[in-house]
Design a protein around this motif. Structure first.
Motif, PDB file in Angstrom:
ATOM      1  N   LYS A  26       3.992  -6.853  -5.206  1.00 14.39           N
ATOM      2  CA  LYS A  26       2.936  -7.110  -4.219  1.00 14.39           C
ATOM      3  C   LYS A  26       1.962  -5.945  -4.062  1.00 14.39           C
ATOM      4  O   LYS A  26       1.013  -6.039  -3.276  1.00 14.39           O
ATOM      5  CB  LYS A  26       3.558  -7.446  -2.866  1.00 14.39           C
ATOM      6  N   LEU A  27       2.174  -4.877  -4.817  1.00 10.14           N
ATOM      7  CA  LEU A  27       1.379  -3.666  -4.622  1.00 10.14           C
ATOM      8  C   LEU A  27      -0.102  -3.927  -4.893  1.00 10.14           C
ATOM      9  O   LEU A  27      -0.479  -4.454  -5.939  1.00 10.14           O
ATOM     10  CB  LEU A  27       1.898  -2.565  -5.544  1.00 10.14           C
ATOM     11  N   GLU A  28      -0.933  -3.527  -3.921  1.00 11.17           N
ATOM     12  CA  GLU A  28      -2.381  -3.669  -4.032  1.00 11.17           C
ATOM     13  C   GLU A  28      -3.087  -2.313  -4.150  1.00 11.17           C
ATOM     14  O   GLU A  28      -4.174  -2.235  -4.719  1.00 11.17           O
ATOM     15  CB  GLU A  28      -2.939  -4.418  -2.815  1.00 11.17           C
ATOM     16  N   ARG A  29      -2.472  -1.289  -3.617  1.00 10.08           N
ATOM     17  CA  ARG A  29      -3.088   0.046  -3.665  1.00 10.08           C
ATOM     18  C   ARG A  29      -2.025   1.078  -4.004  1.00 10.08           C
ATOM     19  O   ARG A  29      -1.013   1.195  -3.297  1.00 10.08           O
ATOM     20  CB  ARG A  29      -3.741   0.393  -2.326  1.00 10.08           C
ATOM     21  N   LEU A  30      -2.243   1.824  -5.071  1.00  6.58           N
ATOM     22  CA  LEU A  30      -1.383   2.936  -5.453  1.00  6.58           C
ATOM     23  C   LEU A  30      -2.277   4.158  -5.562  1.00  6.58           C
ATOM     24  O   LEU A  30      -3.109   4.255  -6.468  1.00  6.58           O
ATOM     25  CB  LEU A  30      -0.673   2.646  -6.772  1.00  6.58           C
ATOM     26  N   ASP A  31      -2.119   5.090  -4.627  1.00  8.77           N
ATOM     27  CA  ASP A  31      -2.996   6.257  -4.547  1.00  8.77           C
ATOM     28  C   ASP A  31      -2.156   7.531  -4.577  1.00  8.77           C
ATOM     29  O   ASP A  31      -1.574   7.931  -3.569  1.00  8.77           O
ATOM     30  CB  ASP A  31      -3.827   6.198  -3.265  1.00  8.77           C
ATOM     31  N   GLN A  40      -5.369  -3.552  -6.797  1.00 10.05           N
ATOM     32  CA  GLN A  40      -6.824  -3.460  -6.669  1.00 10.05           C
ATOM     33  C   GLN A  40      -7.321  -2.024  -6.796  1.00 10.05           C
ATOM     34  O   GLN A  40      -8.459  -1.792  -7.195  1.00 10.05           O
ATOM     35  CB  GLN A  40      -7.271  -4.032  -5.319  1.00 10.05           C
ATOM     36  N   PHE A  41      -6.461  -1.064  -6.453  1.00  9.05           N
ATOM     37  CA  PHE A  41      -6.854   0.350  -6.492  1.00  9.05           C
ATOM     38  C   PHE A  41      -5.751   1.147  -7.171  1.00  9.05           C
ATOM     39  O   PHE A  41      -4.599   1.130  -6.730  1.00  9.05           O
ATOM     40  CB  PHE A  41      -7.080   0.881  -5.081  1.00  9.05           C
ATOM     41  N   LEU A  42      -6.098   1.837  -8.253  1.00 12.68           N
ATOM     42  CA  LEU A  42      -5.174   2.736  -8.942  1.00 12.68           C
ATOM     43  C   LEU A  42      -5.806   4.114  -8.984  1.00 12.68           C
ATOM     44  O   LEU A  42      -6.784   4.341  -9.684  1.00 12.68           O
ATOM     45  CB  LEU A  42      -4.870   2.239 -10.350  1.00 12.68           C
ATOM     46  N   PHE A  55       0.844  -1.194   0.000  1.00 11.53           N
ATOM     47  CA  PHE A  55       0.000   0.000   0.000  1.00 11.53           C
ATOM     48  C   PHE A  55       0.881   1.246   0.000  1.00 11.53           C
ATOM     49  O   PHE A  55       1.716   1.418   0.884  1.00 11.53           O
ATOM     50  CB  PHE A  55      -0.907   0.029   1.243  1.00 11.53           C
ATOM     51  N   ILE A  56       0.689   2.110  -0.990  1.00 11.62           N
ATOM     52  CA  ILE A  56       1.368   3.400  -1.017  1.00 11.62           C
ATOM     53  C   ILE A  56       0.324   4.471  -1.292  1.00 11.62           C
ATOM     54  O   ILE A  56      -0.330   4.471  -2.342  1.00 11.62           O
ATOM     55  CB  ILE A  56       2.521   3.433  -2.042  1.00 11.62           C
ATOM     56  N   LYS A  60      -4.641  -5.518 -18.414  1.00 16.26           N
ATOM     57  CA  LYS A  60      -4.093  -6.741 -17.837  1.00 16.26           C
ATOM     58  C   LYS A  60      -4.311  -6.824 -16.331  1.00 16.26           C
ATOM     59  O   LYS A  60      -4.067  -7.874 -15.729  1.00 16.26           O
ATOM     60  CB  LYS A  60      -2.587  -6.820 -18.131  1.00 16.26           C
ATOM     61  N   LEU A  61      -4.754  -5.712 -15.727  1.00 22.31           N
ATOM     62  CA  LEU A  61      -4.919  -5.674 -14.269  1.00 22.31           C
ATOM     63  C   LEU A  61      -6.234  -6.344 -13.877  1.00 22.31           C
ATOM     64  O   LEU A  61      -7.214  -5.682 -13.537  1.00 22.31           O
ATOM     65  CB  LEU A  61      -4.868  -4.221 -13.782  1.00 22.31           C
ATOM     66  N   GLN A  62      -6.235  -7.651 -13.891  1.00 22.81           N
ATOM     67  CA  GLN A  62      -7.472  -8.401 -13.693  1.00 22.81           C
ATOM     68  C   GLN A  62      -7.977  -8.391 -12.256  1.00 22.81           C
ATOM     69  O   GLN A  62      -9.083  -8.852 -11.985  1.00 22.81           O
ATOM     70  CB  GLN A  62      -7.279  -9.843 -14.168  1.00 22.81           C
ATOM     71  N   ASN A  63      -7.190  -7.885 -11.319  1.00 21.52           N
ATOM     72  CA  ASN A  63      -7.648  -7.758  -9.935  1.00 21.52           C
ATOM     73  C   ASN A  63      -8.069  -6.332  -9.595  1.00 21.52           C
ATOM     74  O   ASN A  63      -8.484  -6.061  -8.465  1.00 21.52           O
ATOM     75  CB  ASN A  63      -6.557  -8.218  -8.957  1.00 21.52           C
TER      76      ASN A  63
END
Length: 237
Positions: free
Chosen positions: A146-151, A172-174, A125-126, A191-194
């Motif tokens: 492993k990044l799941e959230r980039l805000d 999951q979050f861009l 998470f960043i 390609k970001l299927q999640n």
């Protein structure tokens, strides 16, 4: 025979240490040095939280905004959100090799992000929302597996959306809304299927919306308002 194995193992260890000095030297003391470097780059701390709390007289794991993992006893999270801090991010922050979460929401940090942040391979998470960061969104962020959230919303980033972000298969979050990004939306983002949220509104993006974007089966929220996009949406959206 035992002595021979001892020398072999000792030689192997020293070889690894010399070839990978970062691995040999990384420790909680390294984390402390990195955070003290960040403290030195803070030019305004109105509440005096860091200036009075981040000192050598206490364990880094007890510092305000710092969390350490119980397993590795290393800094795993840094949360300095809503502290009204001003300053820049030093490259030394990339030495927090066990960092999982970085949250600097709603401060006054400025300047470009150091490329050393791409060394944080455990980062999930960043969140840098509501600051004054400038420069480009580095393609190197695509190296954080492993990044799941980039805000990065509500900053002053320029340049284009890196195609390399499509490598973040766990994302999951861009969120990169309310910046000054230009160019087209990369079709590779499909390609970001999640991905569940794609927030890129209020930039200077142009061109057609790639049809690949609408193939992301988990996408729930998409925000495109306030750009210079053209073309049509898929009939089966």
């Amino acid at each position: 025979m035992e002595k021979m194995w001892y020398y072999i193992l000792a030689y192997a260890f020293l070889t690894i240490a010399f070839e990978n000095p970062c691995l040999a030297q990384m420790s909680l003391a390294t984390d402390q040095t990195a955070l003290l470097s960040l403290k030195q780059h803070i030019i305004s701390d109105p509440s005096g939280l860091l200036s009075t709390n981040w000192t050598n007289s206490s364990s880094v794991c007890s510092w305000i905004g710092v969390s350490c993992s119980s397993r590795h006893h290393r800094v795993s999270a840094l949360n300095l959100s809503y502290m009204n801090l001003s300053g820049t991010i030093p490259p030394q922050l990339g030495r927090l090799s066990f960092l999982v979460s970085l949250n600097l929401t709603s401060n006054h940090f400025s300047g470009a992000l150091p490329h050393e942040l791409s060394f944080l391979h455990r980062l999930k998470f960043i969140t840098l929302r509501r600051n004054n960061f400038t420069g480009v969104v580095s393609p190197l962020f695509g190296q954080l597996p492993k990044l799941e959230r980039l805000d990065f919303r509500n900053n002053s980033f320029t340049g284009s959306i890196p195609k390399s972000l499509s490598n973040l298969t766990n994302l999951q979050f861009l969120g990169i809304s309310f910046n000054s990004l230009s160019g087209e939306i990369p079709k590779e983002l499909g390609k970001l299927q999640n991905l569940q949220t794609l927030a890129i509104e209020f930039n200077h993006l142009s061109g057609a919306i790639p049809s690949e974007i609408f193939n992301m089966s988990k996408l729930v929220n998409i925000a495109l308002t306030g750009n210079e996009l053209n073309g049509s949406l898929p009939a089966d959206i």
